[in-house]
Write an enzyme that holds these catalytic residues in place. Structure first.
Site, PDB file in Angstrom:
ATOM      1  N   ARG A 168       1.362  -0.852  -0.026  1.00 10.46           N
ATOM      2  CA  ARG A 168      -0.053   0.206   0.167  1.00 10.46           C
ATOM      3  C   ARG A 168       0.881   0.568   0.078  1.00 10.46           C
ATOM      4  NH1 ARG A 168       0.198   1.013   5.780  1.00 10.46           N
ATOM      5  NH2 ARG A 168       0.035  -0.795   6.701  1.00 10.46           N
TER       6      ARG A 168
ATOM      7  N   HIS B  93      -1.626   3.231   6.656  1.00 14.79           N
ATOM      8  CA  HIS B  93      -3.583   1.752   6.560  1.00 14.79           C
ATOM      9  C   HIS B  93      -4.686   2.130   6.366  1.00 14.79           C
ATOM     10  CE1 HIS B  93      -5.391  -1.618   7.944  1.00 14.79           C
ATOM     11  NE2 HIS B  93      -5.873  -1.181   9.062  1.00 14.79           N
TER      12      HIS B  93
ATOM     13  N   TYR C 261       6.640   3.040  11.012  1.00 15.89           N
ATOM     14  CA  TYR C 261       7.086   1.820  10.658  1.00 15.89           C
ATOM     15  C   TYR C 261       7.530   1.363   9.790  1.00 15.89           C
ATOM     16  CZ  TYR C 261       2.745   1.009   9.232  1.00 15.89           C
ATOM     17  OH  TYR C 261       1.101   1.571   8.444  1.00 15.89           O
TER      18      TYR C 261
HETATM   19  C1  LIG Z   1      -9.803  -9.598  15.015  1.00 14.40           C
HETATM   20  C2  LIG Z   1      -9.811  -7.919  14.485  1.00 14.40           C
HETATM   21  N1  LIG Z   1      -8.453  -7.644  15.288  1.00 14.40           N
HETATM   22  C3  LIG Z   1      -7.753  -6.150  15.232  1.00 14.40           C
HETATM   23  C4  LIG Z   1      -7.985  -5.808  14.096  1.00 14.40           C
HETATM   24  C5  LIG Z   1      -7.896  -4.533  13.515  1.00 14.40           C
HETATM   25  N2  LIG Z   1      -7.510  -4.297  12.658  1.00 14.40           N
HETATM   26  C6  LIG Z   1      -8.282  -3.623  11.198  1.00 14.40           C
HETATM   27  S1  LIG Z   1      -7.404  -3.512   9.897  1.00 14.40           S
HETATM   28  C7  LIG Z   1      -6.087  -4.909  10.828  1.00 14.40           C
HETATM   29  C8  LIG Z   1      -4.281  -5.283   9.507  1.00 14.40           C
HETATM   30  C9  LIG Z   1      -5.021  -6.131   9.249  1.00 14.40           C
HETATM   31  O1  LIG Z   1      -4.099  -6.191   7.463  1.00 14.40           O
HETATM   32  P1  LIG Z   1      -3.970  -7.081   6.554  1.00 14.40           P
HETATM   33  O2  LIG Z   1      -5.315  -8.298   6.995  1.00 14.40           O
HETATM   34  O3  LIG Z   1      -2.842  -7.406   6.083  1.00 14.40           O
HETATM   35  O4  LIG Z   1      -4.826  -6.137   5.936  1.00 14.40           O
HETATM   36  P2  LIG Z   1      -4.558  -4.388   5.451  1.00 14.40           P
HETATM   37  O5  LIG Z   1      -4.860  -4.046   6.452  1.00 14.40           O
HETATM   38  O6  LIG Z   1      -3.025  -4.424   5.415  1.00 14.40           O
HETATM   39  O7  LIG Z   1      -4.984  -4.603   3.776  1.00 14.40           O
HETATM   40  C10 LIG Z   1      -5.870  -4.998  11.960  1.00 14.40           C
HETATM   41  C11 LIG Z   1      -4.990  -5.994  13.574  1.00 14.40           C
HETATM   42  C12 LIG Z   1      -9.656  -6.361  13.410  1.00 14.40           C
HETATM   43  N3  LIG Z   1     -10.403  -5.034  12.592  1.00 14.40           N
HETATM   44  N4  LIG Z   1     -10.037  -7.038  13.525  1.00 14.40           N
END
Ligand SMILES: Cc1ncc(C[n+]2csc(CCOP(=O)(O)OP(=O)(O)O)c2C)c(N)n1
Ligand SMILES: [Mg+2]
Length: 336
Positions: A249, A253, A262
């Site tokens: 990306r 985030h 980071y």
């Molecule tokens: C069960 C749960 N744990 C934590 C979160 C907080 N959270 C939201 S997005 C995210 C990161 C997800 O990363 P990834 O799956 O790699 O997708 P990306 O955002 O990088 O596209 C987290 C930890 C959440 N929404 N749901």
């Protein structure tokens, strides 16, 4: 290159497909830039950027049959939502929480894509829950002997969730018509993939008895190819597959995150040099489908469309406050 031996021809894609795919990628990029700007102006409270993921999303979504197949996306899937039938105006209606937002009528957070008439199932905020929904829908398609295929998307961080493993296990055992796409952008907010996956994401497929492919998610034709193989397999009744698409990306985030804490600037620049949009433009030039003038024209047209539709969404009505409980409770409760 002789006609007929181009990569896209081998994949069964026509010139119209490629031009539309390119237009969707540009539209997603301009929607992103516009929503980011609106956030900085204080007009859009929460933005989930898509920039960098356009090829992974447009390429994988293109492998599905719109009107028949079912999409279970995650929050970053703005480009996928466009391919599945969202207009830029729909994107901005959701962003502003307006009445006509197709996903929730302005009730849900932005980027929880959903529209019954476009077979897009809205996701919950806990990550990877959509993968379980998708497995359940795929089971229903199988029981009904439909030849529809279900697709679900998540990030590599999502593959650490029990929900994802449950979906994989169930889909593997029951040979469901399901394709699980993982957009591996190396980070789950601040957590690097090396702290998330000891082996590999695609390698996890083997444990669930299904094929797992991995490819360059910044190459729209590769994203299409790998996903199409998985969709064809599912449609032929051969069961589920996992497709891992490597990408990055460009922004943080969400608008609430500061990626400078980071990610090194050099790393971000290195990946931006692999931007999927100029890469696809280079391919389109190489097969003489577009030239510099046409690229500029399409960029201008797309940007104008996005700006106009964003403005229309900004002017649109908010939901009527008296409808706040609609679709939340079975019956509206009067509170005295
Ligand atoms: C069960 C749960 N744990 C934590 C979160 C907080 N959270 C939201 S997005 C995210 C990161 C997800 O990363 P990834 O799956 O790699 O997708 P990306 O955002 O990088 O596209 C987290 C930890 C959440 N929404 N749901
Ligand atoms: Mg990620």
């Amino acid at each position: 290159m002789a006609k007929g031996t181009d990569r896209h021809t081998e994949l069964g894609l026509k010139e119209e497909d490629l031009i539309e795919m390119y237009r969707f990628m540009l539209t997603a990029r301009y929607c992103d830039e516009r929503q980011w700007g609106l956030n900085r102006q204080g007009k859009a409270p929460f933005v989930v950027p898509v920039s960098g993921h356009e090829a992974a999303q447009v390429g994988s979504a293109w492998a599905f049959e719109r009107g028949k197949d079912v999409f279970c996306p995650y929050y970053r899937d703005l480009a996928l939502a466009l391919v599945a039938g969202f207009t830029p105006k729909d994107v901005f209606l959701g962003l502003f929480g307006k009445k006509d937002d197709p996903s929730s009528g302005g009730r849900q957070m932005p980027a929880h894509w959903g529209a019954k008439d476009r077979n897009i199932i809205t996701g919950s905020s806990p990550i990877a829950t959509q993968c379980l929904h998708a497995a359940g829908i795929a089971l229903s398609k199988k029981l009904k002997r439909s030849d529809a295929v279900v697709g679900t998307w998540c990030g590599e961080g999502g593959t650490s969730e029990g929900d994802w493993h449950g979906a994989m296990n169930f889909a593997g055992i029951h040979k469901l018509p399901l394709v699980l796409v993982v957009e591996n952008n190396q980070y789950a907010i601040s957590v690097h993939v090396s702290k998330q996956v000891a082996g590999s994401v695609h390698g996890r497929a083997q444990g669930y008895g299904m094929p797992g492919a991995v490819g360059d998610g910044n190459d729209v034709l590769e994203a299409y190819k790998l996903t199409k193989e998985a969709v064809d397999r599912a449609r032929a009744g051969e069961g589920a597959s996992l497709v891992e698409l490597l990408t990055y990306r460009h922004y943080s985030h969400t608008s609430d995150d500061d990626d400078r804490t980071y990610r090194k600037k050099e790393e971000v620049e290195e990946w931006k040099a692999k931007d999927p949009i100029p890469r696809f433009e280079a391919y389109l030039r190489s097969v003489e489908m577009i030239d510099d003038a046409r690229i500029q024209e399409m960029r201008d047209e797309t940007k104008t469309t996005v700006d106009e539709q964003a403005a229309q969404a900004e002017e649109a009505d908010f939901p009527d406050p008296t409808t706040a409980y609609d679709n939340v409770y079975a019956e509206r409760v009067e509170v005295r």
